[in-house]
Structure formats: structure tokens, C-alpha cells
Design a protein around this motif. Structure first.
Motif, PDB file in Angstrom:
ATOM      1  N   VAL A   1       0.813  -1.218   0.000  1.00 35.25           N
ATOM      2  CA  VAL A   1       0.000   0.000   0.000  1.00 35.25           C
ATOM      3  C   VAL A   1       0.845   1.267   0.000  1.00 35.25           C
ATOM      4  O   VAL A   1       0.330   2.360  -0.218  1.00 35.25           O
ATOM      5  CB  VAL A   1      -0.966   0.037   1.206  1.00 35.25           C
ATOM      6  CG1 VAL A   1      -1.990  -1.094   1.107  1.00 35.25           C
ATOM      7  CG2 VAL A   1      -0.198  -0.030   2.523  1.00 35.25           C
ATOM      8  N   SER A   2       2.154   1.136   0.243  1.00 37.31           N
ATOM      9  CA  SER A   2       3.026   2.316   0.229  1.00 37.31           C
ATOM     10  C   SER A   2       4.419   1.879  -0.211  1.00 37.31           C
ATOM     11  O   SER A   2       4.867   0.771   0.118  1.00 37.31           O
ATOM     12  CB  SER A   2       3.077   2.963   1.612  1.00 37.31           C
ATOM     13  OG  SER A   2       3.745   4.216   1.559  1.00 37.31           O
ATOM     14  N   MET A   3       5.120   2.758  -0.952  1.00 36.90           N
ATOM     15  CA  MET A   3       6.427   2.373  -1.487  1.00 36.90           C
ATOM     16  C   MET A   3       7.285   3.608  -1.711  1.00 36.90           C
ATOM     17  O   MET A   3       6.801   4.737  -1.810  1.00 36.90           O
ATOM     18  CB  MET A   3       6.265   1.631  -2.816  1.00 36.90           C
ATOM     19  CG  MET A   3       5.743   2.509  -3.948  1.00 36.90           C
ATOM     20  SD  MET A   3       5.571   1.599  -5.490  1.00 36.90           S
ATOM     21  CE  MET A   3       5.153   2.947  -6.622  1.00 36.90           C
ATOM     22  N   ALA A   4       8.563   3.372  -1.799  1.00 36.12           N
ATOM     23  CA  ALA A   4       9.517   4.404  -2.204  1.00 36.12           C
ATOM     24  C   ALA A   4      10.787   3.699  -2.671  1.00 36.12           C
ATOM     25  O   ALA A   4      11.190   2.686  -2.094  1.00 36.12           O
ATOM     26  CB  ALA A   4       9.835   5.364  -1.060  1.00 36.12           C
TER      27      ALA A   4
ATOM     28  N   VAL B   1       7.851   7.941  -4.591  1.00 36.52           N
ATOM     29  CA  VAL B   1       7.215   7.792  -3.276  1.00 36.52           C
ATOM     30  C   VAL B   1       5.700   7.794  -3.497  1.00 36.52           C
ATOM     31  O   VAL B   1       5.152   8.738  -4.061  1.00 36.52           O
ATOM     32  CB  VAL B   1       7.612   8.948  -2.333  1.00 36.52           C
ATOM     33  CG1 VAL B   1       6.982   8.755  -0.962  1.00 36.52           C
ATOM     34  CG2 VAL B   1       9.129   9.048  -2.224  1.00 36.52           C
ATOM     35  N   ALA B   2       5.027   6.741  -3.058  1.00 38.22           N
ATOM     36  CA  ALA B   2       3.590   6.639  -3.345  1.00 38.22           C
ATOM     37  C   ALA B   2       2.880   5.834  -2.277  1.00 38.22           C
ATOM     38  O   ALA B   2       3.417   4.846  -1.763  1.00 38.22           O
ATOM     39  CB  ALA B   2       3.374   5.977  -4.710  1.00 38.22           C
TER      40      ALA B   2
ATOM     41  N   ALA C   1      -5.018   4.129   1.736  1.00 35.10           N
ATOM     42  CA  ALA C   1      -4.143   3.950   2.910  1.00 35.10           C
ATOM     43  C   ALA C   1      -3.430   5.239   3.298  1.00 35.10           C
ATOM     44  O   ALA C   1      -2.479   5.202   4.077  1.00 35.10           O
ATOM     45  CB  ALA C   1      -3.114   2.856   2.611  1.00 35.10           C
ATOM     46  N   ARG C   2      -3.894   6.366   2.785  1.00 33.87           N
ATOM     47  CA  ARG C   2      -3.230   7.635   3.094  1.00 33.87           C
ATOM     48  C   ARG C   2      -3.642   8.151   4.472  1.00 33.87           C
ATOM     49  O   ARG C   2      -4.570   7.666   5.084  1.00 33.87           O
ATOM     50  CB  ARG C   2      -3.524   8.654   2.000  1.00 33.87           C
ATOM     51  CG  ARG C   2      -2.789   8.324   0.703  1.00 33.87           C
ATOM     52  CD  ARG C   2      -3.130   9.226  -0.451  1.00 33.87           C
ATOM     53  NE  ARG C   2      -2.430   8.777  -1.667  1.00 33.87           N
ATOM     54  CZ  ARG C   2      -2.713   9.187  -2.887  1.00 33.87           C
ATOM     55  NH1 ARG C   2      -3.664  10.097  -3.082  1.00 33.87           N
ATOM     56  NH2 ARG C   2      -2.036   8.709  -3.922  1.00 33.87           N
ATOM     57  N   ARG C   3      -2.879   9.147   4.938  1.00 35.85           N
ATOM     58  CA  ARG C   3      -3.071   9.781   6.249  1.00 35.85           C
ATOM     59  C   ARG C   3      -2.762   8.819   7.399  1.00 35.85           C
ATOM     60  O   ARG C   3      -3.315   8.944   8.491  1.00 35.85           O
ATOM     61  CB  ARG C   3      -4.494  10.363   6.385  1.00 35.85           C
ATOM     62  CG  ARG C   3      -4.797  11.420   5.336  1.00 35.85           C
ATOM     63  CD  ARG C   3      -6.122  12.100   5.601  1.00 35.85           C
ATOM     64  NE  ARG C   3      -6.431  13.056   4.554  1.00 35.85           N
ATOM     65  CZ  ARG C   3      -5.913  14.287   4.473  1.00 35.85           C
ATOM     66  NH1 ARG C   3      -5.062  14.688   5.402  1.00 35.85           N
ATOM     67  NH2 ARG C   3      -6.245  15.097   3.495  1.00 35.85           N
ATOM     68  N   ARG C   4      -1.906   7.860   7.147  1.00 37.25           N
ATOM     69  CA  ARG C   4      -1.468   6.945   8.206  1.00 37.25           C
ATOM     70  C   ARG C   4       0.033   7.047   8.436  1.00 37.25           C
ATOM     71  O   ARG C   4       0.606   6.262   9.185  1.00 37.25           O
ATOM     72  CB  ARG C   4      -1.855   5.503   7.858  1.00 37.25           C
ATOM     73  CG  ARG C   4      -3.354   5.301   7.776  1.00 37.25           C
ATOM     74  CD  ARG C   4      -3.741   3.932   7.271  1.00 37.25           C
ATOM     75  NE  ARG C   4      -5.134   3.935   6.840  1.00 37.25           N
ATOM     76  CZ  ARG C   4      -5.730   2.939   6.203  1.00 37.25           C
ATOM     77  NH1 ARG C   4      -5.046   1.844   5.924  1.00 37.25           N
ATOM     78  NH2 ARG C   4      -7.002   3.031   5.843  1.00 37.25           N
ATOM     79  N   GLY C   5       0.659   8.007   7.765  1.00 40.48           N
ATOM     80  CA  GLY C   5       2.078   8.253   7.969  1.00 40.48           C
ATOM     81  C   GLY C   5       3.011   7.236   7.352  1.00 40.48           C
ATOM     82  O   GLY C   5       4.176   7.124   7.743  1.00 40.48           O
TER      83      GLY C   5
ATOM     84  N   ALA D   1       4.406   6.958   4.260  1.00 37.68           N
ATOM     85  CA  ALA D   1       5.558   7.499   3.521  1.00 37.68           C
ATOM     86  C   ALA D   1       6.632   7.984   4.494  1.00 37.68           C
ATOM     87  O   ALA D   1       7.837   7.769   4.285  1.00 37.68           O
ATOM     88  CB  ALA D   1       5.121   8.627   2.595  1.00 37.68           C
ATOM     89  N   GLY D   2       6.197   8.632   5.558  1.00 36.67           N
ATOM     90  CA  GLY D   2       7.140   9.101   6.573  1.00 36.67           C
ATOM     91  C   GLY D   2       7.857   7.947   7.256  1.00 36.67           C
ATOM     92  O   GLY D   2       9.056   8.024   7.549  1.00 36.67           O
ATOM     93  N   LYS D   3       7.136   6.845   7.525  1.00 37.45           N
ATOM     94  CA  LYS D   3       7.764   5.678   8.145  1.00 37.45           C
ATOM     95  C   LYS D   3       8.826   5.078   7.231  1.00 37.45           C
ATOM     96  O   LYS D   3       9.895   4.651   7.697  1.00 37.45           O
ATOM     97  CB  LYS D   3       6.701   4.626   8.482  1.00 37.45           C
ATOM     98  CG  LYS D   3       5.795   5.014   9.643  1.00 37.45           C
ATOM     99  CD  LYS D   3       4.757   3.931   9.916  1.00 37.45           C
ATOM    100  CE  LYS D   3       3.842   4.343  11.065  1.00 37.45           C
ATOM    101  NZ  LYS D   3       2.798   3.315  11.334  1.00 37.45           N
ATOM    102  N   ILE D   4       8.546   5.042   5.938  1.00 38.87           N
ATOM    103  CA  ILE D   4       9.530   4.510   4.990  1.00 38.87           C
ATOM    104  C   ILE D   4      10.758   5.408   4.949  1.00 38.87           C
ATOM    105  O   ILE D   4      11.897   4.933   4.974  1.00 38.87           O
ATOM    106  CB  ILE D   4       8.907   4.355   3.587  1.00 38.87           C
ATOM    107  CG1 ILE D   4       7.854   3.245   3.592  1.00 38.87           C
ATOM    108  CG2 ILE D   4       9.982   4.053   2.550  1.00 38.87           C
ATOM    109  CD1 ILE D   4       7.124   3.066   2.263  1.00 38.87           C
TER     110      ILE D   4
END
Length: 574
Positions: free
Chosen positions: A348-351, A373-374, A379-383, A385-388
Motif C-alpha cells: 500500500v506504500s512504497m519508495a 514515493v507513493a 491507505a493515506r493519512r497513516r504516515g 511514507a514518513g515511516k519509509i
């Protein structure tokens, strides 16, 4: 769940440990009995036998590391046991050192559980033994010269270390330590004590030692042991640096005598020491053996073998760039460049974090370019991208670069410690000047190879104090993509025979009625003189050349660096 019974290594474990190590036949320098025994008391190294496998455990001040299970037992069951123990303790399972095949097996058995990372500082240098002995060709000319100077007076000899000369070796090592007193530290003391153990128990440990005498005095020593079926590992090599040729001499002689019958010599890692890295590279290794650290984590490596379709679907959902994702993944199959987060076994999230090099002032640093970065809209607003990003900063500890597409994204990345370092510039010579100057510069063009492109690009931007360098693989990808778009990558010169050293670069592609300049080393004036012919050739009416803006993140250890203002980032599509 079985209870693990770890204990210190003893000499009585030697046959068992060697048998387990021989079964896996790894290239990794840590996987020997003698080396581990010599270092074990200084690094809290213990062993355990479980389900027919051998495990090493190192308890550090901030983390406990386990080896990958060794031998012919049930490795999967061992790892499952470790996972359960760590889960009960509320800690992550961390394993080191792992070979690439270990990482592949780990991801097959426990998908979406582990983040596996290479630290270049830990990579082993492996050389062809014959080349270390013969030192052939021009590139070893300097080594041969140093050895010739050492041999000038014909007052030297090589000896195997024995009980008869052991005390002289110990004395030489003590003198070597005294000469380093000004920069002595805890790690050097540990190494010295491990050397002493290796010297005094070399026979019991199965180690081979060698020394060099000059004028009757021991001036260099080395010790090592077989690593696997075709590789000998050198654990220790010390010489008096003020004696010209002493280090090259022990290197060459130890390879000739101690490693006879082996194809390769592993000379271990450089631990990130710049001087040691330069010295090891000066012998031209035939390969680097990369070692992985794997740890359980919510952020893990993308597994393109089983998740390729998911990742492409996420890419296209977030970027809507047609079939570019297919083209990208054909050229970037390295899973360890992309980090992802899953929800219900779905990406659901990648970079992506592409390897590059950045020059800041007069020094170059390995760096990563943050790309694609996507996060899925659901699944947005769960942070995520920042965690990655935070995970990448922790595991790689190096500068990160990126080129945000909007002002909003610039402000977003500032939250994660990125600062603006590359100014966006539009280059647009006026059309009237272009038309008036079109016949005032006679030029010729030709296609250019990726290798030549890299050399010319680096030479042209040599004066830039903030410059992002790309290797041949990255340039080849960009050139291939440019061709897909109907463009060309050219060398431009006034010399019809292309003999001039004054070659310029020009990468462009047509987009409707506009010509997009990807990158060029031409000045605005020369670009204006070339442009009328290019517009006519491509059937375009106007052109766009933008020098991309961007940001940089510096890890805490580099925060004191002053960033030059005149930075150059272009060519951000790696």
C-alpha cells in the motif's frame, strides 16, 4: 518453543563448528572457527546447537545479533524459534551476516517479515591469489616498485610462524602497538588482543602465520586460515609503515606461501576506514562479498518476484504515467532499492532509493536518490511514507536527494529534515537571437555511449561544489528512456572529425510541438545556435530546458557540512 542454550566457544567445539561451516561453504569472512574463537571474548560471541544447526549470537550494547542457521539441520524451524523468542521479548529479530542466498531463502520462508540491508563498510574484499602473487601489468606497477625497494639490499626473508620465532612476532606486534599510541582506541585494543590469541594458539586454531624479516628483524606478520573450498582468508596483517615496501611485501609473500592451492584470497572488510578502503582497492579486488543484516520490520524490501503486479498497479494508480512502470522495473530489478509497507498482504506504500554519489565541496559521499514515493489513496493519512523515509534514513545513514514536483511537496519533505539545495532554473534564449545566430556556429553531432556520457558529464561539472553524479547504469537507463520517447543523446562539437577534446552533451526528445531538453552541457548561447536545426529536424516549434530544483537530507554525522549554493541536480530520472 525450545529454550536456546547459548554458551561460549571452546576448543572442543572445533570439529563440530568446522563441519557446519563447511556444509554451507559461504564466502563470508566471519564464518571461520579460528577467527571467531580469537574474537569471541571481546564481542560476547556465543554458540548454540538447535535442530541440527549451529547458531552464533553476539550480544551488543544496543542489539543482539544472530547468525543465519548453519549446517544441514532444519534452518526454517530455527528461525521460527528465534521469531517466537523475540516476539515474546518484545524485540525485533536481527540477523547478521547473511549471504544473498540466505536473504532469498529468508524471504521465501517468511515473506513480508524482514528488511534486509547491505552496509558497504562490511563488504569483504576478494582477490585472485595469482594476481596478488604476481602483481601483473601496469596497475600493479607501484606495488612492484615498493617491493623492489624493500629488496634492494637483499637482506630480507619470509618465514612461516613457528614456536621458534613466535616470541619475535609478539615483540614486533608490541612495537607496532607502541608506534600507534597517539591514535590508539578500544577497537584497536580488541584487535591487538585477538591477534595475540591467534598467534599463541595458532596451531590449535588451525591458523597459518607468516613473517617478513629485514636485516634480521621481524618487520611484518600475517595470519589466516582456509575460509571455504577455494578461498583463504587473511585475518591479520601488520607491518611497520615507515619501512618502504613492508606492507606490499607481506601481502605478496603471504599470498604466495600461506594461500598456496587456493584460487581466491578474502582480505576482509574495511569497516568504513577511508585509508584502509583506499589500500584494499589499490590491489584491485575481483569482487566484493556483500553481507546483509536482516531484521523484522513493518517496512520491508519489495519482493518483485511475487509482488511485481501489485507494485505496478500501485504505481499506475498514484502516477498515471502509462506503461512507464513496466519500463522502469525492467531496468531496476534490485529489490533492495525499494522499500514497501503492507496492509493485509497487499503493498500500500512504497519508495525507491537509487544509489548515486554526491560531491559536496571537494569530497564525495555515497547517497540515495528518493524516487517514486507513493501511497494508495485508501491507505493515506497513516504516515506510511514518513515511516519509509525514517526507516531508510536509519538503515543507510547517508545523504538523501529528491526533486519534489510541487511547492506543497517541498514543504512536506521539510518535515523530515530535507532542505532546499538545488535551485530550479529555466533556460530560454530568446527566439530572435536563435534565428539571428543560427548560421554563426558550424557544429556536428554523433551518438554517444553511456560510458563516454558519464566521463564528459563529470568532467564538465567538475567545478560544481554541489553535484549529483550518476553511474553508467543510471545513464544507460536515462538514454534508453529517452530513445523510447523518440529522442536522441548526442555529442556536439565543431570538429568534423570528432577529434576535439571540446565535446558537449545534448539529450532531448520531442513532445508534441515542443522539444524537451533533458540535459546539456551547452551554454545558453551555443544552445541557441544549435536549436534552429534541431527544431527543424524534429518538426517542433519551441523548446523547454529546465534545470531541476531539489532538496537534500544530511544525516546527523554530516550536519556540520556547509552546502554550496551553486548546486546541480539534473537528470533526476535515474
Amino acid at each position: 518453543m525450545k529454550e536456546l542454550q547459548f554458551r561460549p566457544m571452546t576448543m572442543a567445539d572445533q570439529n563440530m563448528i568446522k563441519e557446519k561451516l563447511a556444509y554451507d561453504n559461504r564466502d563470508i569472512c566471519e564464518l571461520t572457527f579460528g577467527g571467531n574463537y580469537a574474537w569471541s571474548r571481546f564481542y560476547s560471541l556465543e554458540i548454540c546447537e538447535l535442530y541440527g544447526c549451529l547458531l552464533f549470537r553476539h550480544k551488543g550494547s544496543d542489539e543482539t545479533l544472530y547468525s543465519f542457521p548453519l549446517g544441514d539441520g532444519d534452518k526454517r524451524l530455527v528461525i521460527q524459534c528465534l521469531l517466537e523468542i523475540c516476539s515474546k521479548q518484545g524485540s525485533d529479530l536481527a540477523m547478521y551476516p547473511l549471504a544473498p542466498e540466505d536473504v532469498e531463502q529468508l524471504n521465501e520462508w517468511f515473506p513480508r517479515r524482514f528488511l534486509s540491508v547491505i552496509n558497504r563498510d562490511d563488504s569483504d574484499y576478494v582477490y585472485e591469489r595469482e594476481k596478488l602473487v604476481r602483481l601483473p601489468g601496469k596497475k600493479y606497477h607501484g606495488k612492484r616498485n615498493h617491493i623492489a625497494r624493500f629488496k634492494d639490499k637483499n637482506d630480507w626473508c619470509y618465514e612461516e610462524i613457528t614456536d621458534h620465532n613466535q616470541s619475535e612476532c609478539r615483540q614486533m606486534m608490541h612495537e607496532w602497538k607502541k608506534r600507534r599510541v597517539a591514535d590508539w582506541n578500544v577497537e584497536m585494543e580488541k584487535e591487538y588482543r585477538a591477534m595475540v590469541i591467534s598467534l599463541e594458539q595458532r596451531q590449535e586454531l588451525g591458523l597459518t602465520g607468516g613473517l617478513i624479516r629485514k636485516a634480521g628483524k621481524v618487520v611484518a606478520v600475517a595470519m589466516g586460515e582456509p575460509l571455504n573450498s577455494d578461498t583463504f582468508v587473511v585475518h591479520f596483517e601488520k607491518a611497520f609503515s615507515d619501512i618502504q615496501g613492508a606492507y606490499p611485501m607481506i601481502n605478496q609473500q603471504f599470498a604466495e606461501h600461506a594461500a598456496e592451492g587456493f584460487t581466491y584470497i578474502n582480505r576482509e572488510e574495511d569497516t568504513g576506514d577511508e585509508g584502509l578502503r583506499k589500500a584494499k582497492l589499490s590491489y584491485y579486488p575481483c569482487k566484493l562479498v556483500h553481507k546483509y543484516t536482516a531484521r523484522t520490520s513493518p517496512v520491508v524490501n519489495a519482493n518483485l518476484k511475487i509482488e511485481r503486479d501489485q507494485i505496478i498497479q500501485l504505481w499506475q494508480t498514484c502516477f498515471e504515467d502509462g506503461n512507464f512502470s513496466d519500463f522502469y522495473f525492467k531496468h531496476h530489478e534490485n529489490n533492495h532499492q525499494m522499500l514497501v509497507i503492507h496492509e493485509d498482504d497487499r503493498v500500500v506504500s512504497m519508495a525507491s532509493f537509487l544509489e548515486t554519489t554526491i560531491r559536496i565541496g571537494e569530497k564525495e559521499y555515497p547517497a540515495r536518490y528518493v524516487y517514486a514515493v507513493a501511497t494508495h489513496p485508501d491507505a493515506r493519512r497513516r504516515g506510511y511514507a514518513g515511516k519509509i523515509l525514517d526507516c531508510a534514513k536509519e538503515v543507510w545513514d547517508m545523504p538523501f536527494l529528491l526533486s519534489p514536483a510541487t511547492e506543497k511537496l517541498y514543504r512536506y519533505y521539510e518535515k523530515f529534515g530535507f532542505v532546499r539545495a538545488f535551485e530550479c532554473q529555466d533556460h530560454k534564449p530568446c527566439m530572435s537571437f536563435m534565428l539571428g545566430a543560427s548560421n554563426q556556429w558550424n557544429f556536428v553531432t554523433r551518438e554517444i555511449s553511456p560510458e563516454e556520457y558519464v566521463k564528459l558529464r563529470d568532467r564538465h561539472f567538475a567545478e560544481k561544489e554541489l553535484y549529483v553524479k550518476w553511474d553508467q547504469q543510471a545513464v544507460e537507463f536515462a538514454m534508453c528512456m529517452n530513445r523510447q520517447l523518440g529522442g536522441k543523446t548526442l555529442a556536439v562539437t565543431t570538429d568534423a572529425e570528432h577529434l576535439s577534446n571540446k565535446l558537449e552533451l545534448l539529450m532531448y526528445y520531442p513532445e508534441g510541438k515542443k522539444l524537451i531538453i533533458q540535459e546539456t552541457t551547452l551554454s545558453d548561447e551555443l544552445l541557441a545556435r544549435v536549436m534552429p536545426e534541431l527544431l527543424a529536424e524534429t518538426g517542433t516549434k519551441d523548446f523547454v530546458y529546465r534545470q531541476e530544483g531539489g532538496m537534500i537530507y544530511l544525516p546527523p554525522r554530516l550536519r556540520d557540512l556547509e552546502l554550496p549554493k551553486d548546486g546541480y541536480l539534473n537528470f533526476t530520472l535515474a
